[in-house]
Design a protein around this motif. Structure first.
Motif, short mmCIF file in Angstrom:
data_model
loop_
_atom_site.label_atom_id
_atom_site.label_comp_id
_atom_site.label_asym_id
_atom_site.label_seq_id
_atom_site.Cartn_x
_atom_site.Cartn_y
_atom_site.Cartn_z
N TYR A 164 -7.43 8.12 6.19
CA TYR A 164 -8.28 7.03 6.67
C TYR A 164 -9.61 7.65 7.06
N MET B 157 0.79 4.44 -2.34
CA MET B 157 1.06 3.22 -1.59
C MET B 157 1.21 2.03 -2.53
N GLU B 158 0.40 2.00 -3.57
CA GLU B 158 0.48 0.89 -4.53
C GLU B 158 1.86 0.85 -5.19
N ARG C 184 2.82 -6.22 2.93
CA ARG C 184 2.04 -5.44 3.90
C ARG C 184 2.76 -4.17 4.35
N GLN D 11 1.34 -0.80 3.54
CA GLN D 11 0.15 -0.50 4.35
C GLN D 11 0.53 0.10 5.70
N TYR D 12 1.57 -0.50 6.32
CA TYR D 12 2.04 0.04 7.60
C TYR D 12 2.55 1.47 7.40
N ARG E 175 1.77 3.62 5.12
CA ARG E 175 0.66 4.54 4.87
C ARG E 175 0.00 4.95 6.18
N TYR F 243 -5.94 0.40 11.45
CA TYR F 243 -5.63 1.00 10.16
C TYR F 243 -5.31 -0.04 9.09
N VAL F 244 -4.56 -1.07 9.48
CA VAL F 244 -4.09 -2.00 8.46
C VAL F 244 -4.96 -3.25 8.34
#
Lengths: 205, 205
Positions: A180, A196-197, B14, B17-18, B20, B41-42
């Motif tokens: 990030y 992640m994808e 989602r 995303q969490y 990651r 972050y998300v």
């Protein structure tokens, strides 16, 4: 360009999706596409599509729809993809090297003009016609007025690279790492984390 | 696992995303994170985050928040990322080769076990320990019960590859080409078009 000032950010965000669909349609020799036809590509409903495109003065004809080629030109112009966009790439490892030669970028007007790496074994070597430079010399890019950068380094170094890029005047970053990035508000970061994808696919297997 | 049945698809979407964010936080030696902390972050608001995580029985303690490590385990289990996910890669060009060696995938449990290409010069060569096979033999993967595939071919051949993958029993595809893939409803496609991702940045420069 006055009338573009009030375009909502969400609409701008969707523009590249429209462009991607239109480029695909053009490749398939499609000349016209209705908002309903487009909805199968961009996963938005036809009224939303018509509203988005109307912000830019594009109005489809009932039955016939939008003319593909002029709409591509229009969206390219709006997104500033109709002029060459000099782009700097940091990280000339496997992913970076693939990125540097990725034909897709040229289709959108991106031209990678500078490549940086921190590994002595890579510095001085060439990818295509571009010689890999020492990342310590990132501050040099200001003179070249490159505003867009791609980070394809290991995640551990991504933040310091981002800091250096911002210092050098870069305002838009495509982050291909799992890190990030903290950047000033004026700087845009778009992150694509391929792992992640892939991460949501097994749930459905 | 009964209680997972009613989890909305949007929540599942989602989850990566969490994950990651949590993996990044763990790397930074963060042990606890509040929903407010996660929201940075998300890019979701704290109530939404609390709601999402509550579907899986995860409740943060007021002030302390969620414990990072157990939450990672929990999300991995939900997303089926806690078991090795055999993955097939089609396209062993520059991007494909980079993908094959991409360390990020292993972090999520993905293991590329088969690589296919249609170029005679590549077939038989190795990427790491994996020998590149002829794409004409894609039908062989059914026996190996690989359900996940990555397509990194030129866009022109992506559809026929997708057809062959579906025929071979693949149910989830990460499409890295600019093509739109038509697949049966039971098959999931996640598309990442790097040029498109870059496409929205110049607008803001």
């Amino acid at each position: 360009m006055m009338r573009y000032h009030k375009v909502p950010e969400e609409t701008i965000k969707r523009m590249p999706q429209y462009l991607r669909a239109l480029l695909f349609l053009r490749q398939q020799s499609t000349k016209y596409i209705t908002s309903r036809g487009l909805s199968e590509y961009v996963l938005l409903n036809p009224p939303q599509i018509r509203k988005d495109l109307s912000y830019f003065g594009a109005f489809g004809l009932r039955g016939t729809g939008y003319e593909v080629e002029p709409l591509i030109k229009q969206i390219r112009r709006i997104l500033k993809l109709d002029v060459e966009q000099k782009t700097v790439l940091v990280g000339a490892g496997r992913l970076g090297s693939a990125i540097a030669r990725f034909p897709g970028f040229q289709r959108y007007g991106f031209n990678i003009t500078d490549i940086y790496d921190n590994a002595g074994k890579r510095i001085g070597k060439k990818i295509g016609k571009i010689q890999i430079k020492d990342v310590a010399k990132l501050n040099k890019i200001k003179a070249n007025s490159v505003k867009i950068a791609i980070i394809a380094t290991p995640p551990e170094t991504a933040q310091q690279i981002a800091d250096a890029l911002v210092k050098a005047g870069v305002t838009s970053i495509l982050n291909l790492t799992s890190a990030y990035l903290a950047v000033p508000k004026k700087v845009r970061v778009r992150t694509v984390d391929l792992a992640m994808e892939l991460g949501m696919l097994p749930y459905y297997t």
